[in-house]
Design an enzyme around this catalytic site. Structure first.
Site, PDB file in Angstrom:
ATOM      1  NE  ARG A 121      -3.727   0.743   2.015  1.00 23.32           N
ATOM      2  CZ  ARG A 121      -4.771   1.020   2.777  1.00 23.32           C
ATOM      3  NH1 ARG A 121      -5.127   1.996   3.667  1.00 23.32           N
ATOM      4  NH2 ARG A 121      -6.047   0.482   2.171  1.00 23.32           N
ATOM      5  CG  HIS A 126      -8.608   0.809  -2.558  1.00 24.49           C
ATOM      6  ND1 HIS A 126      -7.829  -0.469  -2.100  1.00 24.49           N
ATOM      7  CD2 HIS A 126      -9.363   1.063  -1.526  1.00 24.49           C
ATOM      8  CE1 HIS A 126      -7.917  -0.652  -0.687  1.00 24.49           C
ATOM      9  NE2 HIS A 126      -8.685   0.175  -0.370  1.00 24.49           N
ATOM     10  CD  GLN A 137     -12.877  -0.872  -0.435  1.00 23.70           C
ATOM     11  OE1 GLN A 137     -12.197  -0.693   0.460  1.00 23.70           O
ATOM     12  NE2 GLN A 137     -14.383  -1.137  -0.144  1.00 23.70           N
ATOM     13  CG  ASP A 189     -12.986   7.363  -0.861  1.00 23.83           C
ATOM     14  OD1 ASP A 189     -12.665   7.422   0.475  1.00 23.83           O
ATOM     15  OD2 ASP A 189     -11.894   7.374  -1.528  1.00 23.83           O
ATOM     16  CB  CYS A 227     -13.884   2.391   0.473  1.00 23.56           C
ATOM     17  SG  CYS A 227     -13.274   4.140   0.427  1.00 23.56           S
ATOM     18  NE  ARG A 282     -11.167  -4.121   1.186  1.00 21.38           N
ATOM     19  CZ  ARG A 282     -10.004  -3.310   1.691  1.00 21.38           C
ATOM     20  NH1 ARG A 282     -10.292  -2.287   2.354  1.00 21.38           N
ATOM     21  NH2 ARG A 282      -8.898  -3.375   1.069  1.00 21.38           N
TER      22      ARG A 282
HETATM   23  N1  NVA Z   1      -9.427   7.576  -1.516  1.00 29.08           N
HETATM   24  C1  NVA Z   1      -9.177   7.004  -0.017  1.00 29.08           C
HETATM   25  C2  NVA Z   1      -9.428   5.656   0.362  1.00 29.08           C
HETATM   26  C3  NVA Z   1      -9.110   5.220   1.501  1.00 29.08           C
HETATM   27  C4  NVA Z   1      -9.736   3.538   1.597  1.00 29.08           C
HETATM   28  C5  NVA Z   1      -7.592   7.250   0.458  1.00 29.08           C
HETATM   29  O1  NVA Z   1      -6.888   7.055  -0.546  1.00 29.08           O
HETATM   30  O2  NVA Z   1      -7.521   7.813   1.234  1.00 29.08           O
HETATM   31  N1   CP Z   2     -11.077   0.804   2.936  1.00 28.26           N
HETATM   32  C1   CP Z   2      -9.718   0.878   3.352  1.00 28.26           C
HETATM   33  O1   CP Z   2      -9.128   0.280   2.324  1.00 28.26           O
HETATM   34  O2   CP Z   2      -9.472   0.996   4.580  1.00 28.26           O
HETATM   35  P1   CP Z   2      -8.381   1.011   5.360  1.00 28.26           P
HETATM   36  O3   CP Z   2      -7.362   2.370   4.768  1.00 28.26           O
HETATM   37  O4   CP Z   2      -8.677   1.158   6.605  1.00 28.26           O
HETATM   38  O5   CP Z   2      -7.392  -0.135   4.989  1.00 28.26           O
END
Ligand code: NVA
Ligand code: CP
Length: 330
Positions: free
Chosen positions: A106, A133, A136, A229, A270, A315
């Site tokens: 990540r 993602h 997800q 989101d 998400c 998830r």
């Molecule tokens: N768009 C958000 C998704 C988190 C799961 C981010 O990248 O912070």
């Molecule tokens: N939805 C998601 O990816 O959550 P986290 O950032 O907690 O992993």
């Protein structure tokens, strides 16, 4: 279906049949888990979980899923490893691939995870980049399938920042699975023209519909799923909030939007979400800009239409399917 040894970097790399296979496999694992049937079929293997951004769901999903499959896990947090600072991505991944059977990443640019996959002899899984993602998406698709009994033809409306990881990925998912995707936002926040063109091209063979609207009422009329989101994503500067709020306030998911979508509609997110003042960022935004709720109202988030916690649970089942399919020799 044979996905052994494959990376999982973005849905664009997979056929609709492969994606549907992973969704079905997730449902099988979910049933086994609920019935208490052991499925530690990857005993003896180990996976590395690299997080250059924070996480609750993705990290826990990878850890629990790996342990259920009998595997060991090593978590590398945003500060403890040498990645990028003292050691290049290419070197790091070649070290890790000598010790682990799979690597989750990540972090920031999609290019990083693509480079990792290029240098790794073991599967690399994308746990979120700025652009995509994909794990997800499998959870979202499983949740929609469980709720509506199908995916093809389902109308998913994405409200808010549609040009980041979640919005981009949902458009790809809908294109691949023959769904109807509508981004409802200020046009500054629509996905890139290049990705739109790619998705419209895929849609020709799957029957998907990809469209866009700047009108929250017209755009959400009759939607099956209303999805949003956060407005400023991880890694984006805090200074973005002011402009984002100006641009995206008309696209908050409210009861009016859900009523407009219709009786059978559901709300998805998400997560994490800023729907009340019980978070640090939520309180900071309240202090600076006076908002009590950001991308969705608390009323919608807590309503019967909200299936966000089913989505979050999924998830784990879907990440399990990805690891199993790519690590288990047929
Ligand atoms: N768009 C958000 C998704 C988190 C799961 C981010 O990248 O912070
Ligand atoms: N939805 C998601 O990816 O959550 P986290 O950032 O907690 O992993």
């Amino acid at each position: 279906m044979n996905l052994y040894g494959k990376d999982f970097l973005k849905l664009l790399d997979f056929t609709p049949e492969e994606i549907l296979y992973l969704i079905d496999l997730s449902a099988e694992f979910k049933e086994k888990k609920k019935k208490g049937i052991l499925h530690d079929e990857l005993k003896g293997k180990n996976v590395a979980l690299i997080f250059e951004k924070t996480s609750t769901r993705t990290r826990c999903a990878f850890e629990v899923a790996a342990h259920d499959l009998g595997m060991g896990t090593t978590y590398l947090n945003p500060t403890d490893s040498q990645i990028g600072k003292k050691e290049s991505i290419a070197d790091t991944v070649r070290v890790l691939a000598g010790m682990f059977d799979g690597i989750e990443y990540r972090g920031f640019e999609q290019e990083i995870v693509e480079t990792m996959a290029k240098y790794s002899k073991v599967p690399v899984w994308n746990g979120l980049t700025n652009e995509f993602h994909p794990t997800q998406m499998l959870a979202d698709a499983l949740t929609i399938k469980e709720h509506f009994g199908k995916l093809k033809g389902i109308h998913l409306v994405y409200m808010g920042d549609a040009r980041y990881n979640t919005g981009n990925s949902l458009m790809v998912m809908c294109a691949k699975l023959g769904m109807h995707f509508t981004a409802v936002s200020n046009k500054k926040y629509f996905p890139s023209q290049e990705l739109i063109d790619t998705c419209k091209d895929i849609a020709k063979s799957t029957g998907a519909v990809i469209d866009f609207s700047e009108d929250p009422i017209e755009g959400t009329k009759g939607a099956d799923v209303v999805y949003t989101d956060i407005w400023v994503s991880m890694g984006e500067p805090e200074s973005e909030w002011e402009q984002r709020i100006k641009d995206l306030e008309p696209y908050r998911v409210t009861k009016k939007i859900m009523d407009n979508a219709g009786e059978g509609s559901v709300f998805m997110h998400c997560l994490p979400s800023f729907h009340d003042l019980n978070t640090g960022i939520g309180r900071e935004v309240k202090e600076k800009y006076g908002l009590d709720e950001i991308e969705v109202t608390d009323e919608v988030f807590e309503s019967d239409k909200s299936i966000v916690f089913e989505e979050a649970e999924n998830r784990m089942h879907t990440i399990k399917a990805v690891m199993y399919a790519t690590l288990k020799e047929n």
